[in-house]
Design a protein around this motif. Structure first.
Motif, PDB file in Angstrom:
ATOM      1  N   PRO A   1      73.105  51.078  92.921  1.00 30.57           N
ATOM      2  CA  PRO A   1      74.543  51.056  92.705  1.00 30.57           C
ATOM      3  C   PRO A   1      75.004  49.833  91.935  1.00 30.57           C
ATOM      4  O   PRO A   1      76.065  49.832  91.332  1.00 30.57           O
ATOM      5  CB  PRO A   1      75.112  51.053  94.120  1.00 30.57           C
ATOM      6  N   ARG A   2      74.170  48.802  91.941  1.00 30.03           N
ATOM      7  CA  ARG A   2      74.558  47.575  91.242  1.00 30.03           C
ATOM      8  C   ARG A   2      74.717  47.809  89.749  1.00 30.03           C
ATOM      9  O   ARG A   2      75.409  47.086  89.062  1.00 30.03           O
ATOM     10  CB  ARG A   2      73.501  46.503  91.452  1.00 30.03           C
TER      11      ARG A   2
ATOM     12  N   VAL B   1      78.174  56.660 106.105  1.00 34.73           N
ATOM     13  CA  VAL B   1      78.053  55.206 105.937  1.00 34.73           C
ATOM     14  C   VAL B   1      77.279  54.849 104.656  1.00 34.73           C
ATOM     15  O   VAL B   1      77.731  54.015 103.875  1.00 34.73           O
ATOM     16  CB  VAL B   1      77.413  54.579 107.191  1.00 34.73           C
ATOM     17  N   PRO B   2      76.124  55.502 104.407  1.00 33.79           N
ATOM     18  CA  PRO B   2      75.444  55.197 103.150  1.00 33.79           C
ATOM     19  C   PRO B   2      76.325  55.427 101.930  1.00 33.79           C
ATOM     20  O   PRO B   2      76.281  54.647 100.972  1.00 33.79           O
ATOM     21  CB  PRO B   2      74.248  56.152 103.161  1.00 33.79           C
TER      22      PRO B   2
ATOM     23  N   LYS C   1      78.717  52.589 101.681  1.00 29.21           N
ATOM     24  CA  LYS C   1      78.018  51.373 101.261  1.00 29.21           C
ATOM     25  C   LYS C   1      77.684  51.417  99.786  1.00 29.21           C
ATOM     26  O   LYS C   1      77.755  50.407  99.085  1.00 29.21           O
ATOM     27  CB  LYS C   1      76.726  51.227 102.065  1.00 29.21           C
ATOM     28  N   THR C   2      77.303  52.604  99.313  1.00 27.47           N
ATOM     29  CA  THR C   2      76.981  52.732  97.899  1.00 27.47           C
ATOM     30  C   THR C   2      78.213  52.422  97.061  1.00 27.47           C
ATOM     31  O   THR C   2      78.147  51.692  96.072  1.00 27.47           O
ATOM     32  CB  THR C   2      76.498  54.154  97.599  1.00 27.47           C
TER      33      THR C   2
ATOM     34  N   GLU D   1      80.774  50.650  97.871  1.00 28.64           N
ATOM     35  CA  GLU D   1      81.096  49.223  97.960  1.00 28.64           C
ATOM     36  C   GLU D   1      80.180  48.384  97.082  1.00 28.64           C
ATOM     37  O   GLU D   1      80.598  47.383  96.525  1.00 28.64           O
ATOM     38  CB  GLU D   1      80.931  48.747  99.399  1.00 28.64           C
TER      39      GLU D   1
ATOM     40  N   MET E   1      78.968  49.078  94.295  1.00 30.85           N
ATOM     41  CA  MET E   1      79.120  49.257  92.845  1.00 30.85           C
ATOM     42  C   MET E   1      80.097  48.244  92.277  1.00 30.85           C
ATOM     43  O   MET E   1      81.089  47.917  92.909  1.00 30.85           O
ATOM     44  CB  MET E   1      79.614  50.679  92.543  1.00 30.85           C
TER      45      MET E   1
END
Ligand code: SF4
Lengths: 716, 251
Positions: free
Chosen positions: B151-152, B169-170, B173-174, B176, B178
Motif C-alpha cells: 500500500p505504500r 481490519v486489514p 489498515k491498507t 491507512e 496508503m
C-alpha cells in the motif's frame, strides 16, 4: 636515532606490565579496575608507539638479552613483520582495555575476583609482545607456551557452565598439541645448529632435504594453525570463544588468532626460503576450505558469539589462502606476485583484527544490555542502542567486504592475486588456483548473507525477546567502538598509505616490493620508472587517476594489479576516489531530497505488516528462517540429524505442537575426529582383550617380551 | 524447443485498443440492462417484480434500472416475459451518489497509476476478472496501470467482495497505509452494496460502510474492460458514465 625510542618504549611496556600485575594484585576495591584500565591502555599505546616507530623508520630494533647455559642466547628483535603484528595487537588492545571497565563491572562485580583477572590480563599482554619480538626459538616457544596457558585461564575465567569448562580443556589440549608440533618442527629445523636464533635457523633451513622441508612445514603449519583456527585443527575455537568472558574475546579474536599467522609466517616464509610449490598449494587449499567451512557454519549459526567465532575461522582461511598463494608464486619465481599476495594476507590480518574486535565488543555490549546472544530473541536493538547499532553496522559492512570499508580492499587483493595464476606454468596449479578462487568468491558472497542476517535480525525489526536489562550501561563503550569504526574506514579508504607500510615487512620475505606495482607512484611518474612506462601512466592520467595530484600527498590513490606482457590486463581500484564519489553522491541525494525538491509532507504510520490485525514478534522473519536456504543448499556438508515429533488431537491432520530438533556434528569432527576417535577406541578394546587379570598370563607376556628382546639382540 | 518468440512475432499485437477504439469483440462484455418503455404501468411493475435484486424500478410505464444493484441473474434478459433492453457496452463506472462530483487524481497519475487489490471476502469471480487485466489481451500496463503488493506505493485501492468481518481490519489498515492522494474503487455488486451477501453479522455489506468509496464499477462480476474503464475514470482519463440514482442508499 630511533633505536633508543623503540627500546625505551618496549622496556617501559614491560615495566608497566609488571606494575599492572603488582597493582591489580595488591590493591582492593575499585583500584584493581582502575589500574587495569590505565596501565593496560598505556601498554597498548606503547605497543603501537614502538611498532609505529619501527615501521616509520624502516629500521629493525634488535638487542641481546642474556645467555642461559644450555639454552643459548636470548635476544629480541623488532623487525618489520613483528612490528606489523605488534601494531595490530596494540590497535586491538587499546579499545579492549578501555572496554574492560564496562563489561567487568557488569559481569564480574561480586561474582568473580577482579584482581586475578588483572594479573592474567597483564601477563598475557607481556607474553604476546614477547612472542612477537622474540628473536630465537627458545624465547619464542617459552612465551608461546605461557600465552597458551594464560589463554586457558582466561577462557575458563567465568566457569559458568559445564560445557565452558570442557571447552577450556579442549582448547588447552589442542594448544599443547599444536605447541608440541611446532616444537618438533623447530627441532628438525635446528638439528646441529650452534645457536637457536632465527637467523641461524634460516641458515640451517638451506640444507634441509625435500622431505624434511615438508615435515617442518606441515608440523609448523598445523601446530600454529591451531591458534589461527585452520581446518582441521580448529574445532576448539567456536566452543572456547563462546565460553570465554566477553571482555577477553576481543583480545582472543584480535590478538592471539594473529599469533597463529605470525608463527606460520615466521617459520615457513622466513625460515624456509626453499619452499616447493606443493607446500604453498597445501596452504592455499587448506585456507580455501577453512574459509568456506567457516562461513558456512557462521551463516547458519544463530548465537552471535559463536557466529563470530566461525567467521574468524573464515577470515583465517582467507589469510592463509593468500599466504599459500604467495608461497606458490615465490616457489615458481614470481617474486612480485608473491609480494602482492603476502601484502593481501597481512592487510587482511590487520583488517580482521580491527573489525572482529569491533564486532565482538559490540556483541559483548548487546549481551550486557539484553542478557542474550540468540539472534532469534533479539531484534529491534537499533532503537535500544542507537550508537552501537551504527558502529556495529560499520563492522558488518567491513567484514562483508563492502566498500568503502577495509574488508573490501584486502579481499579484493586476495582474489586478484588468485586471478594472477595465469602467470604460472603448470595447468594443474592453475586449475587449483581457479577452484580456490571460486571457493573464496563463494565465501565472500556467503559472508554478505551472514552479516546481513546478523544485522537485520538483531538490530532491525521488532523486539523479540523479553530482555533482562535496559540500556543502562550503554554509552560508555561508544568511544572505543567508534575508534575501531574509524579505523575500519581509514584502512578502507587509504590503502595507498597502508600498503607501502606493509610492504616493508613483505619485501624481505618475498624478495620483491609490492608497493611499486600495487600503489604505483602516479603522482611522480618518471621516465626511468620501469614498472610504469610514461605511456601507461598517461592512460591513467586520462582516466582521472591523477586528479588532485597537487593537493594530495603520497603515492597514487589507486591500487593496481598489472597483468604480464602476454596478458595485458590491468585491474585497478581506488577506494579513496570511490569514497569521495560516494560522499558526493550521498550529499547530493540528501540535498535533492530535502532542499531541491518541492515541499512534501511526511506522515508516519504504523508498520505495514500485510494488514494483519496484530504483529507478534513470533511472526517476524527469524534468523533461522533467513539462513535456511543456505542450510538446505549445503545440506550435504551439514548432514543434520533431524528429529521431528508432533502431537495431534483428533487425527494426524490436526497437530497441536510440532517439536523439531536438529543436531549437527561439525563437518571436520564428522570426517576426521570421530573416525579417529573410533579407531582409537577400537584399538583400545582390542588391547583390553589382553588385560583379563590373570597373573600367569601377565608373567607369560613378560617372558615372551624378554625372549623377543634377547633374540633380537642376538641377531643384531 | 519452443518458438514462443517467433509465434509472438507472427501473431502480431493482439491487445485491445480499448481507450483509443471501442472494443467490439464477441464476449468482452455481458452488456447491461437499460431502462425500457413498456406498454402499460402494470407491465412495468411486473418487470420490476421479476428482478430478484430489486434492481428494476417501475416509474410510470417505464422500468428503470439501478445497475449498482444488479446481480446479473439475467432474468430480465433471457426470462419468459417482460424482458428489458440490453446494451452491449462496458463503460458503466458510477460516481457515488451523495458525494458530489468525483475529483480525479492529478494529471501526473495519468500514465502511472499503482493499484493495490484487496480481496475483502470475494467469491473469486470479480478477482478473476481483475486478474484478466494483466493478460496480453487487456494488458493494462500499456496504459501505465500497475498492480502493487504494498500500500505504500499504491494510489488506488481496488476492493472486491462485500467486506467480510475478517477482512475489515486489514482493509482499513491498507487504506491507512496508503499515501495521499488516494482513491477507492469498489468493483462488483458485492463491494458496492453487499450483493447477494447483503449486510449480515459477517458481512459489512459493501465497502462504503467502512471506507469513503470514490467510484463504483457495477457488475457481478464486471468484465475486465469495465474495470479498466473504472481505473481510467479514477485518473480522469475517462469520466464516470452513470450517476447512481440519488435515492439509492449504498448500505
Ligand atoms: S439481470 Fe437480474 S438482477 Fe440484473 S436487472 Fe436483470 S433481473 Fe435484475
Amino acid at each position: 636515532m630511533i633505536d633508543p625510542w623503540i627500546g625505551g618504549a618496549l622496556a617501559l611496556f614491560f615495566i608497566l606490565c609488571a606494575c599492572g600485575v603488582v597493582l591489580t594484585a595488591a590493591t582492593r576495591g575499585v583500584y584493581p579496575l582502575r589500574a587495569l584500565l590505565v596501565f593496560s591502555s598505556a601498554c597498548s599505546v606503547l605497543m603501537m608507539f614502538a611498532s609505529a616507530a619501527a615501521l616509520a623508520s624502516g629500521h629493525s630494533f634488535a638487542i641481546d638479552l642474556w645467555s642461559l647455559e644450555g639454552w643459548g642466547r636470548f635476544s629480541i628483535r623488532l623487525d618489520m613483520l613483528s612490528a606489523i603484528f605488534l601494531f595490530a595487537a596494540g590497535l586491538v588492545y587499546l579499545p579492549a582495555s578501555l572496554f574492560v571497565r564496562n563489561l567487568v563491572e557488569v559481569r564480574f562485580r561480586g561474582r568473580y575476583p577482579m584482581r586475578r583477572y588483572g594479573v592474567l590480563h597483564f601477563a598475557l599482554m607481556a607474553s604476546v609482545v614477547l612472542i612477537l619480538v622474540a628473536n630465537d626459538a627458545p624465547l619464542f616457544l617459552i612465551s608461546w607456551e605461557c600465552m597458551s596457558v594464560l589463554c586457558y585461564f582466561l577462557v575458563n575465567y567465568e566457569q559458568s557452565a559445564r560445557t565452558d569448562i570442557r571447552a577450556g580443556y579442549i582448547m588447552l589440549v589442542m594448544s599443547e598439541a599444536g605447541f608440541l608440533a611446532a616444537l618438533v618442527a623447530f627441532l628438525i629445523l635446528g638439528r646441529g645448529t650452534p645457536d637457536w636464533s632465527f637467523s641461524s635457523l634460516a641458515g640451517m633451513a638451506q640444507h634441509l632435504s625435500g622431505s624434511a622441508v615438508w615435515g617442518v612445514f606441515l608440523l609448523g603449519f598445523l601446530g600454529f594453525g591451531v591458534k589461527a583456527g585452520l581446518v582441521p585443527v580448529n574445532f576448539w575455537l567456536p566452543r572456547s570463544y563462546t565460553a570465554a568472558p566477553a571482555v577477553f574475546v576481543p583480545v582472543f579474536a584480535g590478538v592471539t588468532l594473529n599469533l597463529g599467522f605470525y608463527g606460520i609466517l615466521r617459520l615457513d616464509a622466513q625460515l624456509m626460503s626453499n619452499h616447493s610449490v606443493g607446500t604453498g598449494l597445501f596452504a592455499l587449499v587448506t585456507g580455501s576450505i577453512t574459509a568456506l567451512v567457516g562461513i558456512l557454519y557462521a551463516t547458519t549459526e544463530n548465537d552471535l558469539k559463536k557466529m563470530l567465532a566461525h567467521s574468524s575461522i573464515e577470515n583465517a582461511g582467507i589469510i592463509v589462502a593468500a599466504v599459500g598463494a604467495s608461497l606458490v608464486f615465490h616457489a615458481s619465481g614470481h617474486a612480485v606476485a608473491a609480494a602482492i599476495a603476502l601484502t593481501a594476507a597481512l592487510y587482511h590480518m590487520v583488517n580482521h583484527s580491527v573489525y572482529k574486535t569491533l564486532l565482538f565488543q559490540g556483541v559483548g555490549e548487546v549481551e550486557a544490555a539484553t542478557g542474550t546472544r540468540e539472534m532469534d530473541r533479539l531484534g529491534g536493538l537499533a532503537r535500544l542502542l542507537p550508537g552501537l547499532s551504527v558502529v556495529f553496522l560499520v563492522g558488518c559492512l567491513s567484514i562483508s567486504a563492502i566498500p568503502p570499508f577495509n574488508g573490501f580492499v584486502s579481499e579484493w587483493l586476495t582474489l586478484q592475486c588468485l586471478l594472477r595464476s595465469a602467470v604460472l606454468l603448470s595447468s594443474a596449479v592453475k586449475v587449483l588456483f581457479a577452484l580456490c578462487g571460486a571457493c573464496l568468491a563463494l565465501t565472500a558472497a556467503l559472508a554478505v548473507t551472514c552479516f546481513v542476517k546478523v544485522y537485520a535480525m538483531s538490530f532491525l525489526g521488532i523486539r523479540r525477546g523479553d530482555w533482562r536489562h535496559g540500556p543502562g550501561q550503554a554509552g560508555r563503550t561508544q568511544f572505543p567502538l567508534a575508534y575501531l569504526a574509524v579505523a575500519c574506514l581509514l584502512l578502507g579508504i587509504l590503502p595507498t598509505y597502508v600498503i607501502p607500510v606493509l610492504n616493508r615487512a613483505v619485501e624481505p620475505l618475498a624478495g620483491a616490493s609490492a608497493a611499486a606495482s600495487l600503489v604505483p607512484p602516479f603522482f611522480s611518474a618518471t621516465p626511468e620508472n620501469q614498472q610504469l612506462p610514461p605511456a601507461f601512466v598517461d592512460d591513467f592520467h586520462n582516466l582521472g587517476a591523477q586528479t588532485g595530484r597537487h593537493v594530495l600527498p603520497g603515492r597514487g590513490l589507486v591500487v593496481l594489479v598489472r597483468g604480464s606482457e602476454k596478458n595485458p590486463v590491468v585491474f585497478a581500484m581506488s577506494t579513496s576516489y570511490s569514497f569521495v564519489a560516494l560522499a558526493i553522491f550521498l550529499l547530493v541525494t540528501w540535498f535533492v531530497a530535502t532542499r531541491g525538491s518541492r515541499q512534501r509532507s511526511v506522515t508516519r504510520h504504523e508498520l505495514w505488516a500485510g494488514g494483519i490485525p496484530r504483529l507478534l514478534p513470533e511472526m517476524t522473519y527469524t534468523a533461522t528462517g533467513f539462513s535456511n536456504p543456505v542450510r538446505v543448499v549445503f545440506q550435504a556438508i551439514f548432514r543434520p540429524n533431524i528429529v521431528e515429533d508432533s502431537r495431534e488431537t483428533v487425527a494426524v491432520h490436526f497437530r497441536t505442537a510440532i517439536l523439531r530438533r536438529r543436531d549437527e556434528t561439525h563437518f571436520v569432527d564428522r570426517l576426521l575426529f570421530h573416525p579417529v576417535g573410533e579407531a582409537v577406541g577400537w584399538l583400545a578394546r582390542l588391547l583390553a582383550g589382553m588385560h583379563h587379570g590373570r597373573l600367569n598370563a601377565y608373567v607369560a607376556y613378560t617372558l615372551a617380551f624378554l625372549l623377543i628382546i634377547l633374540v633380537l639382540f642376538r641377531l643384531s | 524447443m519452443s518458438f514462443w518468440f517467433w509465434h509472438g512475432l507472427k501473431k502480431g499485437v493482439r491487445s485491445t485498443h480499448y481507450p483509443r477504439e471501442f472494443e467490439s469483440a464477441a464476449g468482452v462484455s455481458p452488456g447491461r440492462p437499460v431502462a425500457t418503455e413498456f406498454d402499460s404501468a402494470a407491465e412495468a411493475v411486473v418487470a420490476a417484480a421479476n428482478c430478484p435484486a430489486d434492481a428494476i424500478v417501475a416509474r410510470g410505464s417505464a422500468a428503470e434500472v439501478k445497475l449498482e444493484r444488479c446481480i446479473y441473474c439475467q432474468h430480465c434478459h433471457y426470462g419468459n416475459s417482460h424482458l428489458l433492453e440490453w446494451h452491449s457496452d462496458y463503460e458503466w463506472t458510477m460516481a457515488v451518489p451523495g458525494r458530489g462530483k468525483y475529483q480525479p487524481l492529478p494529471t501526473a497519475y495519468h500514465r502511472s497509476l499503482h493499484v493495490i487489490v484487496v480481496d475483502a471476502g470475494d467469491c473469486g469471480a470479480c478477482l478473476h476478472e481483475v486478474k484478466q487485466l494483466n493478460n496480453p489481451l487487456y494488458n493494462m500496463h500499456r496504459l501505465g496501470i500497475f498492480l502493487t503488493a504494498t500500500p505504500r506505493a499504491a494510489d488506488v485501492l481496488l476492493v472486491v467482495g462485500p467486506v467480510s468481518e475478517n477482512m475489515r481490519v486489514p482493509l482499513l489498515k491498507t487504506y491507512e497505509a496508503m499515501p495521499a492522494p488516494k482513491r477507492i474503487l469498489a468493483v462488483g455488486a458485492c463491494a458496492i452494496n453487499g450483493g447477494v451477501f447483503g449486510r449480515t453479522f459477517m458481512s459489512a455489506g459493501g465497502v462504503a460502510s467502512v471506507l469513503p468509496v470514490d467510484l463504483l464499477v457495477p457488475g457481478d462480476p464486471p468484465p475486465p474492460l469495465a474495470i479498466l474503464h473504472g481505473l481510467l475514470a479514477v485518473t480522469g482519463r475517462k469520466s464516470p458514465v452513470l450517476q447512481a440514482a440519488s435515492s439509492e442508499g449504498n448500505s
